[in-house]
Design an enzyme around this catalytic site. Structure first.
Site, mmCIF file in Angstrom:
data_model
loop_
_atom_site.group_PDB
_atom_site.id
_atom_site.type_symbol
_atom_site.label_atom_id
_atom_site.label_comp_id
_atom_site.label_asym_id
_atom_site.label_seq_id
_atom_site.Cartn_x
_atom_site.Cartn_y
_atom_site.Cartn_z
ATOM 1 N N ARG A 165 12.161 -1.300 7.562
ATOM 2 C CA ARG A 165 12.726 -1.912 8.764
ATOM 3 C C ARG A 165 14.240 -1.799 8.706
ATOM 4 N NH1 ARG A 165 8.678 -1.133 10.648
ATOM 5 N NH2 ARG A 165 7.106 -2.516 11.564
ATOM 6 N N THR B 135 12.477 3.480 4.756
ATOM 7 C CA THR B 135 11.448 3.827 5.739
ATOM 8 C C THR B 135 10.708 2.563 6.172
ATOM 9 O OG1 THR B 135 9.940 4.357 3.907
ATOM 10 C CG2 THR B 135 11.099 6.195 4.940
ATOM 11 N N ASP C 210 15.062 6.278 8.007
ATOM 12 C CA ASP C 210 14.141 6.538 9.112
ATOM 13 C C ASP C 210 14.157 5.382 10.099
ATOM 14 O OD1 ASP C 210 12.093 8.130 10.413
ATOM 15 O OD2 ASP C 210 10.672 6.592 9.782
ATOM 16 N N GLU D 46 18.053 0.250 16.459
ATOM 17 C CA GLU D 46 17.412 1.492 16.891
ATOM 18 C C GLU D 46 16.783 1.409 18.271
ATOM 19 O OE1 GLU D 46 12.938 1.659 15.182
ATOM 20 O OE2 GLU D 46 14.471 1.645 13.628
ATOM 21 N N ALA E 219 8.341 8.253 10.168
ATOM 22 C CA ALA E 219 7.611 8.373 8.908
ATOM 23 C C ALA E 219 6.105 8.221 9.102
ATOM 24 C CB ALA E 219 8.114 7.353 7.901
ATOM 25 N N HIS F 5 12.537 6.992 13.207
ATOM 26 C CA HIS F 5 11.379 6.136 12.903
ATOM 27 C C HIS F 5 10.076 6.945 13.016
ATOM 28 C CE1 HIS F 5 10.229 1.612 12.845
ATOM 29 N NE2 HIS F 5 9.355 2.328 12.173
ATOM 30 N N LYS G 48 0.826 -1.218 0.000
ATOM 31 C CA LYS G 48 0.000 0.000 0.000
ATOM 32 C C LYS G 48 0.852 1.257 0.000
ATOM 33 C CE LYS G 48 -3.984 -2.068 2.344
ATOM 34 N NZ LYS G 48 -4.840 -2.011 3.572
ATOM 35 N N ILE G 49 1.885 1.288 0.843
ATOM 36 C CA ILE G 49 2.725 2.486 0.932
ATOM 37 C C ILE G 49 3.425 2.738 -0.393
ATOM 38 C CG2 ILE G 49 4.781 3.474 2.018
ATOM 39 C CD1 ILE G 49 3.925 1.903 4.581
#
Length: 330
Positions: free
Chosen positions: A236, A234, A260, A265, A299, A297, A155-156
Site C-alpha cells: 500500500r 507492492t 508499484d 495514486e 503487481a 499498481h 501469503k504473498i
C-alpha cells in the site's frame, strides 16, 4: 428478478473477466468507468450491490448515501479495505472483499522489480533502443549471499521467501504474529524492525495498511538502514512517507526504490495521463530518478488473478443473498 450490481472504476479487462464468470450467476451488472465518489453515488439508486476497487471512495458520506439509496452490500473486488470507513458501515452496510486472488502474481512481480532495479534492465532497454550498447553505469550485484528484510509474512511474502531461498539469500522477517513453523521450514529469522533495517540490503513491504504501519518507512527508519539499501513496495502506498523516501534517495542512503503503489495514486493510477502534465510534484520527482521504478499498481495483474477476483466477488454476492455470507470484513 436479477440482482443489480453497480460496478465502479470499470476497465475493459474488468468487463471481460466479470462477464465471463457472470454467465453462471446471471447478475445484472451495470458498469461505470468513473470511480465511486460523492458526485456519482446517485448512480447507485435502484441497484442492490455496489462493487468497488482500491481507489474508489467509501468514506462516511458515501456509506450513508449508499444506505439511503437502499444498497444491501458493498463488495470489494480487492483484498485491501483502507478506502472504506468500516466504522460508518458497521451495522448499516455489510462489506465483503477478495482476501487473496493470486499471491504468486504479487510475489513474482516483487522479484521482477528487485531484479530490474539491480541489473538496471529499464535503463539498458532504453539505451539499446537508441543504439547505445555501452555497459557503463549498468553494473549490478549478485543477489546470492545478500540479506533481504521482509516486513509482513502473509501469503504473498511466504511465496516470495520461498522463491528468494532459491537465490541463496539470507532472509530476515518481521511480523507481529510470527509463523515459527514456516520460519524453521524456510530457514528464515524473525527479528525486530530495527535489526531488519540495520542488516538488510533489500527491504520489501508486505504488511497491511493500518494506523500502526502507516508511514512505516519514514526519515527515522531510513536513517537506521544500510547505506545503499533497496526498498520495494507492492503493498500500500501509505506504508512509505514519499517525501522522506525522496530525501533518502537524494542523500544516496537509498540506492534503489521499486514502487508499484503510491500514497496519492488515486488521481493517476489506472488512467492514461500521457497527454497531461503531472501536477503532483512529489510523483513527478519520483519519476525523475533513474534508480526508481514506479509502476501503476499492476503487481496483481495476471490472467489468473483477474479470473479469481471476478469469481470470488460474484460468489461473495451470491452467498450473501443465500444467507450464508463469506469474506465479510469484521
Amino acid at each position: 428478478m436479477a440482482i443489480k450490481i453497480a460496478f465502479f472504476g470499470a476497465k475493459e479487462y474488468d468487463r471481460i473477466s466479470f462477464d465471463g464468470i457472470n454467465k453462471k450467476y446471471g447478475f445484472d451488472i451495470r458498469y461505470y468507468k468513473g470511480l465511486l465518489n460523492k458526485n456519482n453515488v446517485i448512480l447507485t439508486q435502484e441497484t442492490d450491490v455496489v462493487c468497488i476497487f482500491v481507489n474508489d471512495t467509501a468514506d462516511a458520506e458515501i456509506i450513508n448515501a449508499l444506505v439511503a439509496n437502499g444498497i444491501k452490500l458493498l463488495a470489494l473486488r480487492c483484498a485491501g479495505f483502507n478506502n472504506v470507513d468500516l466504522q460508518a458501515a458497521e451495522g448499516k452496510l455489510p462489506v465483503v472483499r477478495v482476501p487473496a486472488y493470486s499471491p504468486y502474481a504479487v510475489a513474482e512481480y516483487t522479484l521482477a522489480l528487485m531484479l530490474s532495479l539491480n541489473r538496471k534492465i529499464n535503463r539498458a532497454y532504453w539505451r539499446t533502443r537508441d543504439g547505445n550498447f555501452s555497459l557503463n553505469g549498468l553494473m549490478g550485484f549478485d543477489m546470492h549471499g545478500k540479506t533481504i528484510g521482509i516486513i509482513g509474512t502473509g501469503k504473498i511474502a511466504k511465496i516470495l521467501i520461498h522463491i528468494l531461498n532459491g537465490f541463496g539469500m539470507r532472509i530476515l522477517a518481521h511480523d507481529p504474529y510470527p509463523d515459527e513453523e514456516f520460519a524453521a521450514k524456510e530457514m528464515i529469522s524473525y527479528t525486530t524492525l530495527n535489526e531488519l533495517y540495520k542488516n538488510s540490503d533489500i527491504i520489501s513491504l508486505h504488511c497491511p495498511l493500518t494506523e500502526e504501519t502507516r508511514y512505516l518507512i519514514n526519515a527515522e527508519s531510513i536513517h537506521k538502514m544500510k547505506a545503499g539499501v533497496m526498498i520495494i513496495n507492492t503493498g500500500r502506498g501509505q506504508l512509505i512517507h514519499t517525501n522522506d523516501l525522496i530525501e533518502g534517495l537524494k542523500e544516496k542512503k537509498v540506492a534503489f526504490a521499486g514502487l508499484d503503489v503510491y500514497e496519492e495514486e488515486g488521481n493517476y493510477f489506472y488512467e492514461d495521463q500521457s497527454d497531461k502534465i503531472i501536477d503532483d510534484d512529489t510523483l513527478a520527482r519520483l519519476l525523475s530518478f533513474n534508480n526508481v521504478i514506479v509502476t501503476s499498481h499492476q503487481a496483481f495483474f495476471t490472467q489468473e488473478a483477474m479470473h479469481n477476483i471476478a469469481e470470488t466477488t460474484l460468489e461473495n454476492i451470491r452467498c450473501f443473498y443465500k444467507g450464508n455470507p463469506q469474506n465479510l470484513i469484521k
